[in-house]
Every structure is written in C-alpha cells, then in structure tokens.
Design an enzyme around this catalytic site. Structure first.
Site, PDB file in Angstrom:
ATOM      1  N   CYS A   3       0.851  -1.197   0.000  1.00  0.00           N
ATOM      2  CA  CYS A   3       0.000   0.000   0.000  1.00  0.00           C
ATOM      3  C   CYS A   3       0.885   1.244   0.000  1.00  0.00           C
ATOM      4  CB  CYS A   3      -0.889  -0.045   1.236  1.00  0.00           C
ATOM      5  SG  CYS A   3      -1.812   1.474   1.516  1.00  0.00           S
ATOM      6  N   CYS A   9      -1.166   6.425   6.843  1.00  0.00           N
ATOM      7  CA  CYS A   9      -2.443   5.939   7.369  1.00  0.00           C
ATOM      8  C   CYS A   9      -2.241   5.178   8.683  1.00  0.00           C
ATOM      9  CB  CYS A   9      -3.115   5.046   6.328  1.00  0.00           C
ATOM     10  SG  CYS A   9      -4.594   4.215   6.902  1.00  0.00           S
ATOM     11  N   CYS A  12      -3.116  -0.428   8.852  1.00  0.00           N
ATOM     12  CA  CYS A  12      -2.732  -1.826   8.594  1.00  0.00           C
ATOM     13  C   CYS A  12      -1.257  -2.008   8.944  1.00  0.00           C
ATOM     14  CB  CYS A  12      -2.969  -2.176   7.128  1.00  0.00           C
ATOM     15  SG  CYS A  12      -4.646  -1.876   6.596  1.00  0.00           S
ATOM     16  N   CYS A  81      -8.277   1.034  -1.387  1.00  0.00           N
ATOM     17  CA  CYS A  81      -7.699   0.437  -0.181  1.00  0.00           C
ATOM     18  C   CYS A  81      -7.718  -1.072  -0.383  1.00  0.00           C
ATOM     19  CB  CYS A  81      -8.523   0.832   1.043  1.00  0.00           C
ATOM     20  SG  CYS A  81      -8.089  -0.059   2.555  1.00  0.00           S
ATOM     21  N   TYR A 234     -24.537 -10.093  25.269  1.00  0.00           N
ATOM     22  CA  TYR A 234     -23.988  -9.095  24.335  1.00  0.00           C
ATOM     23  C   TYR A 234     -24.396  -9.499  22.900  1.00  0.00           C
ATOM     24  CZ  TYR A 234     -20.532  -8.731  28.262  1.00  0.00           C
ATOM     25  OH  TYR A 234     -19.903  -8.642  29.479  1.00  0.00           O
ATOM     26  N   GLU A 255     -29.404  -8.079  25.156  1.00  0.00           N
ATOM     27  CA  GLU A 255     -28.711  -6.953  24.517  1.00  0.00           C
ATOM     28  C   GLU A 255     -29.153  -5.644  25.166  1.00  0.00           C
ATOM     29  OE1 GLU A 255     -26.592  -4.410  22.809  1.00  0.00           O
ATOM     30  OE2 GLU A 255     -26.201  -6.497  22.245  1.00  0.00           O
ATOM     31  N   ASP A 303     -19.641 -12.434  23.878  1.00  0.00           N
ATOM     32  CA  ASP A 303     -18.798 -11.751  22.884  1.00  0.00           C
ATOM     33  C   ASP A 303     -18.752 -10.281  23.295  1.00  0.00           C
ATOM     34  OD1 ASP A 303     -17.437 -10.844  20.712  1.00  0.00           O
ATOM     35  OD2 ASP A 303     -18.881 -11.502  19.204  1.00  0.00           O
ATOM     36  N   CYS A 330     -12.399  -9.927  20.897  1.00  0.00           N
ATOM     37  CA  CYS A 330     -11.651  -9.188  19.869  1.00  0.00           C
ATOM     38  C   CYS A 330     -10.398  -8.560  20.477  1.00  0.00           C
ATOM     39  CB  CYS A 330     -12.539  -8.127  19.213  1.00  0.00           C
ATOM     40  SG  CYS A 330     -13.241  -6.966  20.381  1.00  0.00           S
TER      41      CYS A 330
END
Length: 375
Positions: A3, A9, A12, A81, A234, A255, A303, A330
């Site tokens: 890239c 940026c 990444c 991108c 969640y 939720e 999660d 995550c």
C-alpha cells in the site's frame, strides 16, 4: 501486495508482510498471552484482501476522501484500499463527484462549520446490497433528492441512503438522529444460511467470510444437546444465537442497546425462528434474576466489547452455573485477564482458537471454551 499510503495511514500494521508470517506473529502473540493454554494455528483467509464490509471516510475541502492518519484527525487521501472492495470505491468516487458538482460544504473541525462530516458505507457481501450513510451537521440536506437519484443511477447496488445528524464536537461518528433519504434505511445480508437486516447502527462482523469460520468454530466446541438452553449475552442483532438455535431447545439473547434489540427481534421473525427470544437489558443483572428464579441455563455465549468482561458478569456466571461458557474476544489481552477470574470461580479452559478476522492489522479474534469443573 503493498500500500502506497501505509506509513501515513497506519491502520494496517502488517500490510506488505507475507501473510503466513502475519499468522505466525499473531499465534506467538497469543502464546505469550495464554502461557498455560494450547494455542491452535490461526485460522487465516485464502485471499486476505478486500474483506471489510464497512468503511467510514471523511472528506477534506478539496473533496478528497480518505481515512484519518493514525492518532490524528488529518485525512490521508486515497483512491483505493486493499481492505475494501471495488464497489465501495466506485460508490465513494461517485459520491465525491456529486458532492463537488453540488458544492456540498465539508465540515471544518477547527472552525466548527460546514455540513458533511463523514460517509459510512456498509456492504452486504452475499446479496450485493449497499447502505450509504451521510453524517451531516443538519437534519436537512439541500438537494438530497438529486443526490440520491444520481448516486443510485450510477451505483445500482445502493439500496438505501440515510442522513445521520451529528452536531456534537466529538470523535464519535454517528448520533442517534437519523432520517431515511432513499430506500428502507437498511440492507439485507445472508450469513450461515440466515438472513439479517443491517442498519447504520447495527453491530455486524466486518469480515463476512471469517465470521462464518468463527461461528462454525463456536458450534464445534459446544457440546450441545437438543433440550439445552443457551444464553447469548452481548447478542447484538442476534446472529450467533440464531445460528445456534437450530441445535437446541431454547435460546435467550440479551442486549443492552435498544436498537440492536429491536433488530434482533425482527431478524428472528424474518428467519421464522420461534425458539429464540430477546431481552433488552444488562446481561449480568438478567443472569442473577434467572438464578433467583432457579432457571437452568446450559451454555452461555459471550462476545463482549474490547474492554472485556466485568467482575459483575463473572459473578453472575458463578451464580447461574452453566455447564459451558464460550468466550469470543476481539482483544486477547482482556480475555487472558478474564480467564484467570473464571478459573477462580471453577471454570477451566485449555485451548485457544485464534481467528484472523482482520488480516494485515495487529488485531486477532480468539475463541475459548470454558467448562465447569465437576466437584
């Protein structure tokens, strides 16, 4: 592939690096975080490009669009991108031309004036539908009818255009104030054989292909019985719970976000799933209530956001005593912290299954099965 704007940026961190090497680095990172677990090989992608189904860009005064430079609010202009598909960039390029043509004013952060703050694009990969969200400082957009007509004519995949009004001086992109300029205000996608409505605010996994891998990993780890009750905490718009509903007697989705809760109810109706129901509230409080009522829950799926779980939530698991807990994270750093708390309340885990949801970035998703230790 490499890239040209990667240094400016900064989004990444691993772009240009051999993909197999990226997967090894991510596995090693997990091994350091989980020294007492067996860390499996990272589930990677065959073609780790163009996977993002959501992009948020800002425009500058020259009508160039781009992403913010890392840790700043300077826009790095881009034409394409490696993480976004061609359709996304065709739509952005068309929006750019229309904005220029009608001289739509671009928001100036320093002077706190101008109309357009951001453009959010959401793509439904399987159905090839696109939702365009314009984030502006007013609830009226001059020439919006012409804008929509020209955009839809040039880009037929655009099924809906929404105006989100955000007047606050904040880095939070979307406000709760929305108006549909064209279409129904949502798009429809298919995931694991199910159909989901996706609106501007919906939480929906960014990488469709790897989300399928993740959900099948969850299913393979859970030892499900037909008379089981699953609690999906969640739960967002209900994707995981609805996927698992076909294998058990009952699923309860919890939720706290009201819009996501409403989306989940509609998604269950749309898929004719009758053995799932949703609760709008805090998962920890709800689990305590279930325990007081002596309601049996066999499996809990969690999660949580990047910050991980809470002591209150883990205490609620201790009270409810499910047979199994699936922890999807995550952020493995907070997950590793939480697993120590789970061990203290009698839930053991042995294996970590990393899934590369975000190729070319340093982020990694991890799935862990926790089982109640039999006394």
């Amino acid at each position: 592939m490499d890239c040209s704007i990667k240094k400016q940026c900064g989004s990444c961190q691993y772009i240009g690096m051999d993909y197999q090497k990226q997967l090894l680095i991510k596995k090693e990172k997990c091994q350091k975080l989980f020294p007492h677990h067996f860390v499996h090989d990272v589930a990677g992608m065959e073609k780790p490009y163009y996977y993002r189904n959501k992009v948020i860009v800002a425009f500058n005064q020259k009508y160039e669009y781009g992403l913010y430079e890392e840790t700043s609010h300077r826009i790095v202009p881009m034409k394409s991108c490696l993480l976004h598909d061609d359709e996304t960039h065709q739509i952005l390029s068309t929006i750019q031309k229309i904005l220029k043509k009608y001289r739509v004013s671009i928001y100036d952060e320093k002077k706190n004036r101008g109309f357009l703050r951001h453009v959010l694009i959401r793509r439904a990969v399987i159905t090839n539908q696109t939702l365009v969200v314009l984030v502006g400082t007013d609830h009226v957009m001059k020439g919006s009818k012409n804008f929509c007509q020209e955009l839809i004519k040039a880009c037929p995949s655009v099924q809906s255009v929404v105006l989100n009004t955000n007047r606050r001086q904040t880095s939070v992109v979307l406000s709760k104030q929305e108006k549909v300029l064209y279409g129904k205000g949502f798009i429809v996608d298919q995931l694991c054989g199910l159909t989901f409505k996706i609106s501007a605010q919906s939480f929906y996994q960014i990488n469709h292909e790897q989300c399928t891998v993740l959900y099948h990993r969850i299913l393979s780890l859970l030892n499900l019985h037909q008379d089981d009750t699953i609690l999906d905490t969640y739960c967002g718009i209900g994707t995981i719970g609805m996927f698992l509903a076909q294998y058990v007697q009952t699923v309860i989705g919890v939720e706290i976000n009201k819009e996501a809760y409403k989306d989940a109810i509609n998604n269950a109706k749309m898929n004719h799933i009758s053995n799932i129901h949703f609760v709008n509230g805090d998962a920890s409080e709800f689990m305590h209530q279930l325990a007081i009522q002596k309601q049996k829950v066999d499996c809990v799926v969690m999660d949580p956001p990047r910050a991980g779980s809470t002591k209150t939530f883990i205490e609620a698991i201790r009270t409810l005593q499910p047979r199994q807990v699936i922890y999807v994270s995550c952020d493995p750093t907070t997950q590793a912290r939480d697993l120590k708390m789970f061990a203290k309340i009698g839930y053991q885990s042995h294996d970590v299954y990393p899934v590369d949801m975000f190729p070319h970035t340093e982020h990694i998703e991890c799935v862990v099965l926790l089982s109640k230790v039999q006394n």
